[in-house]
Design a protein around this motif. Structure first.
Motif, PDB file in Angstrom:
ATOM      1  N   LEU A 169      27.076  29.458  61.689  1.00  0.00           N
ATOM      2  CA  LEU A 169      28.233  29.916  60.900  1.00  0.00           C
ATOM      3  C   LEU A 169      29.486  30.057  61.759  1.00  0.00           C
ATOM      4  N   THR A 170      29.656  29.162  62.724  1.00  0.00           N
ATOM      5  CA  THR A 170      30.850  29.147  63.557  1.00  0.00           C
ATOM      6  C   THR A 170      31.114  27.724  64.013  1.00  0.00           C
ATOM      7  N   PHE A 203      24.134  20.608  61.598  1.00  0.00           N
ATOM      8  CA  PHE A 203      23.003  21.550  61.621  1.00  0.00           C
ATOM      9  C   PHE A 203      23.399  22.840  62.346  1.00  0.00           C
ATOM     10  N   SER A 204      24.132  22.721  63.465  1.00  0.00           N
ATOM     11  CA  SER A 204      24.531  23.898  64.241  1.00  0.00           C
ATOM     12  C   SER A 204      25.513  24.767  63.463  1.00  0.00           C
ATOM     13  N   LEU A 242      25.291   8.901  64.550  1.00  0.00           N
ATOM     14  CA  LEU A 242      24.835   9.638  63.367  1.00  0.00           C
ATOM     15  C   LEU A 242      24.043  10.885  63.770  1.00  0.00           C
ATOM     16  N   GLY A 243      23.277  10.754  64.838  1.00  0.00           N
ATOM     17  CA  GLY A 243      22.498  11.899  65.314  1.00  0.00           C
ATOM     18  C   GLY A 243      23.375  13.038  65.799  1.00  0.00           C
ATOM     19  N   VAL A 244      24.451  12.709  66.522  1.00  0.00           N
ATOM     20  CA  VAL A 244      25.385  13.734  67.006  1.00  0.00           C
ATOM     21  C   VAL A 244      26.021  14.469  65.835  1.00  0.00           C
ATOM     22  N   GLU A 245      26.464  13.708  64.829  1.00  0.00           N
ATOM     23  CA  GLU A 245      27.093  14.340  63.669  1.00  0.00           C
ATOM     24  C   GLU A 245      26.105  15.222  62.907  1.00  0.00           C
ATOM     25  N   PHE A 291      18.994  27.406  70.637  1.00  0.00           N
ATOM     26  CA  PHE A 291      20.365  27.892  70.755  1.00  0.00           C
ATOM     27  C   PHE A 291      21.219  27.516  69.546  1.00  0.00           C
ATOM     28  N   HIS A 292      20.675  26.705  68.662  1.00  0.00           N
ATOM     29  CA  HIS A 292      21.464  26.208  67.535  1.00  0.00           C
ATOM     30  C   HIS A 292      20.805  26.495  66.193  1.00  0.00           C
ATOM     31  N   GLY A 293      19.932  27.507  66.157  1.00  0.00           N
ATOM     32  CA  GLY A 293      19.404  27.977  64.883  1.00  0.00           C
ATOM     33  C   GLY A 293      17.979  27.593  64.587  1.00  0.00           C
TER      34      GLY A 293
END
Length: 490
Positions: free
Chosen positions: A31-32, A25-26, A17-20, A72-74
Motif C-alpha cells: 500500500l505504498t 504485486f508489491s 512483464l515480470g518486473v511490472e 519484503f514485498h507482502g
C-alpha cells in the motif's frame, strides 16, 4: 505467482512483464509507492526506493535471483529446512554451540521456533552444509555467524558486508555456500529465532503506536505526527520519528528450558543446602519467601522463574557533549546459580529505548509491551518443554524487584527523588534543609536510624548541634501506597 522471469534475459519481453507484475504485486500488498525494498543485485532488499527507481535498478543491475520468497514485498514467509528430525538433543547442543560462543549468548537468546523441542534442529538445516566441498571445520551457518559478529562488532555497513561476502565467495573454492546478498544472509540467520519488534513511538513520549493506536498517524495526546520531519519541514511518510526496539521474552524463556544443561541450572536453588540464619542466595530473601507463602502453587514448582528488572541510561557514543541517550531494559534470572545469573549471556535484553533525550518519567509508556508479557507470564504460559526431564509443563514468572540507581528509581516508580521530599521512605517527613549560602538542599538527621543507645545520637558538635532522639519512619505498605495514588487522574 510466476517467478520464472527472474531468470530470463533482461532484454526480453518476459522480463519486462515480470518486473511490472512484481511492482504491481508489491504496491497492492504494501500500500505504498515510495518506500519499497529494492530487490536488485546491488541493493539486496536493504534500501528503500520509489517504484520508478526500483524499475530502473531491476533493468540496470538485475534482480537478486536468490530472493525466491518475496517476504519484503507482502508474501508470507515459508520455512525451508533440510535437517533431519532424528537428532539427539545433546548432539544438537554441541553442533550449534558455536552460535552461543560467537555472539555471546546462551540457548535463552535463541528465540522460539514452536512448541516442538526438535524443531530447532530442523530450522537450522544450513548447519549441515559444509562451507565448501571437503571443508570439515566450518559450515555455512557457522561461517555466517562469525562474519555477522564481525560486522556488528566493527559497525560495518550492509553494503560493505555484501561486498565482503562477494569477495569471500571468490576467494573460496568453487561450490562454496557463501551467500552473495543480504536477503539470503538474513533468511539463514533468522532461523536462530533472534526476533524483535520495531514499535513506533510519539517523539514526545506520549504513546506507542500499538494496539488501538497502531493505525493512527498522529499522537492522540499532543497531536504531533508519527512521521519524521525533514530539514525542509516536509513529513517523510513511512519514516518513523521515533522507534523503540522490543525483544519479546516469552519465546526466549521457552528456549531456556529446551537445553538440558540450562534447565538443570534453572532449578539449582531447589536442590541447594540452606544455611540457617544466613542469606547466601536470593532464594533466602524475604521477597522470595513471601511469594512462596502467598502463592504456594507458584512456589511448589521450582521451574517457575524469578526475575529482576534493571534499567539505566548511557551515552553509546562515549562523548559527554553528544546529545543522545540510550536506555536498555534488562531482565536478570535469579533461578540460576550465583556464578551464572550475572553473566552477560544470561542477562536478557528486552527493550532498547533510544533518542536525543531520555524518557524520564514517561518510561512507563515504553514498558507497556514488556508489562503485558510479564502479566501473561505470571498468569501462565502453556507448552514449555523441559529438556532435562523430557516433559511439557506450565511456566510462570514473577518479578521480584528492580535494580537501578536513585534517579532511575524515581523514573521507574514515579517517586520524587529530588527537592524537599526526596526520600521515598520518609516521604512528607524527609529531614531536608536549605543551605543559607549555597542555596542547595541537604538531608540531615540520619542518626535516627542508629540504635537508640548509640553514642552518635548524643553528639552535638560533630553534627547539627542537636542530639537526635527520634525514631526512624516506618516504610509504607503496598496497600497504603495504593490508597495514596488511586485518586490521581492521569
Amino acid at each position: 505467482m510466476d517467478k520464472s522471469w527472474m531468470h530470463a534475459d533482461r532484454r526480453s519481453k518476459a522480463y519486462e512483464l515480470g518486473v511490472e507484475a512484481f511492482l504491481k504485486f508489491s504496491i497492492e500488498n504494501l500500500l505504498t509507492t515510495t518506500h519499497i525494498h529494492c530487490p536488485c543485485v546491488k541493493c539486496g532488499n536493504v534500501r528503500l526506493f520509489g517504484v520508478g527507481i526500483i524499475r530502473d535498478h531491476l533493468y540496470f543491475n538485475g534482480v537478486d535471483q536468490s530472493y525466491k520468497n518475496w517476504t519484503f514485498h507482502g508474501e508470507p514467509w515459508q520455512a525451508t529446512t533440510n535437517a533431519s528430525r532424528n537428532v539427539e538433543e545433546d548432539d544438537e547442543h554441541s553442533r550449534y554451540s558455536f552460535v552461543s560462543e560467537e555472539i555471546e549468548m546462551d540457548d535463552n537468546d535463541l528465540g522460539d521456533v514452536g512448541s516442538d523441542p526438535y524443531e530447532f534442529a530442523n530450522v537450522i538445516g544450513d548447519g549441515d552444509q559444509p562451507l565448501y566441498p571437503g571443508c570439515s571445520k566450518y559450515t555455512k551457518l557457522s561461517a555466517l555467524v562469525k562474519l555477522y559478529n564481525l560486522k556488528a562488532k566493527h559497525g560495518m555497513s550492509d553494503v560493505c558486508f555484501i561486498e565482503l561476502l562477494i569477495l569471500q565467495g571468490e576467494l573460496l573454492p568453487e561450490g562454496n555456500t557463501i551467500p552473495s546478498s543480504m536477503y539470503e544472509v538474513k533468511k539463514t540467520l533468522c532461523a536462530l529465532g533472534l526476533s524483535y519488534e520495531k514499535i513506533y513511538a510519539c517523539p514526545n513520549d506520549c504513546i506507542l503506536y500499538r494496539k488501538e493506536y497502531e493505525p493512527s498517524t498522529h499522537c492522540h495526546t499532543c497531536g504531533i505526527s508519527r512521521w519524521k520531519e525533514g530539514k525542509d519541514s516536509i513529513l517523510k511518510e513511512g519514516v518513523p520519528a521515533k522507534v523503540v526496539w522490543y525483544f519479546p521474552p516469552i519465546p526466549r524463556f521457552k528456549r531456556m528450558f529446551q537445553s538440558r544443561k540450562t534447565t538443570k541450572s534453572l532449578t539449582w536453588h531447589a536442590d541447594r543446602k540452606e544455611i540457617e540464619g544466613q542469606m547466601s542466595d536470593p532464594a533466602d530473601s524475604p521477597s522470595w519467601k513471601l511469594i512462596n507463602d502467598k502463592w504456594p502453587k507458584f512456589g511448589n514448582e521450582p521451574r517457575n522463574v524469578r526475575l529482576a528488572l534493571s534499567s539505566d541510561g548511557f551515552n553509546p557514543h562515549s562523548s559527554l557533549s553528544t546529545r543522545y541517550s540510550c536506555w536498555p531494559v534488562i531482565l536478570v534470572t535469579y533461578n540460576l546459580p550465583p556464578w551464572l545469573c550475572m553473566k552477560r549471556k544470561f542477562m536478557m535484553l528486552t527493550l532498547l529505548i533510544s533518542g536525543p533525550k531520555q524518557p524520564g518519567n514517561d518510561i512507563d509508556v515504553y514498558l507497556e509491551p514488556l508489562i503485558d508479557d510479564l502479566k501473561s507470564l505470571w498468569d501462565r504460559i502453556q507448552g514449555a518443554y523441559d529438556a532435562h526431564i523430557g516433559e511439557y509443563f506450565t511456566l510462570r514468572v514473577a518479578l521480584l524487584w528492580t535494580i537501578n540507581d536513585f534517579p532511575a528509581y524515581g523514573n521507574l516508580t514515579g517517586c520524587i527523588v529530588k527537592g524537599y521530599k526526596a526520600c521515598p521512605i520518609c516521604s512528607d517527613d524527609t529531614p531536608s534543609h536549605m543551605l543559607k549560602n549555597g542555596h542547595k538542599i541537604c538531608y540531615i538527621r540520619h542518626r535516627k536510624w542508629l540504635p537508640i543507645y548509640h553514642p552518635y545520637r548524643r553528639q552535638r558538635a560533630a553534627f547539627n548541634g542537636k542530639p537526635e532522639y527520634d525514631m526512624p519512619p516506618k516504610p509504607l505498605t503496598g496497600e497504603e501506597v495504593l490508597q495514596m495514588v488511586e485518586c490521581i487522574n492521569y
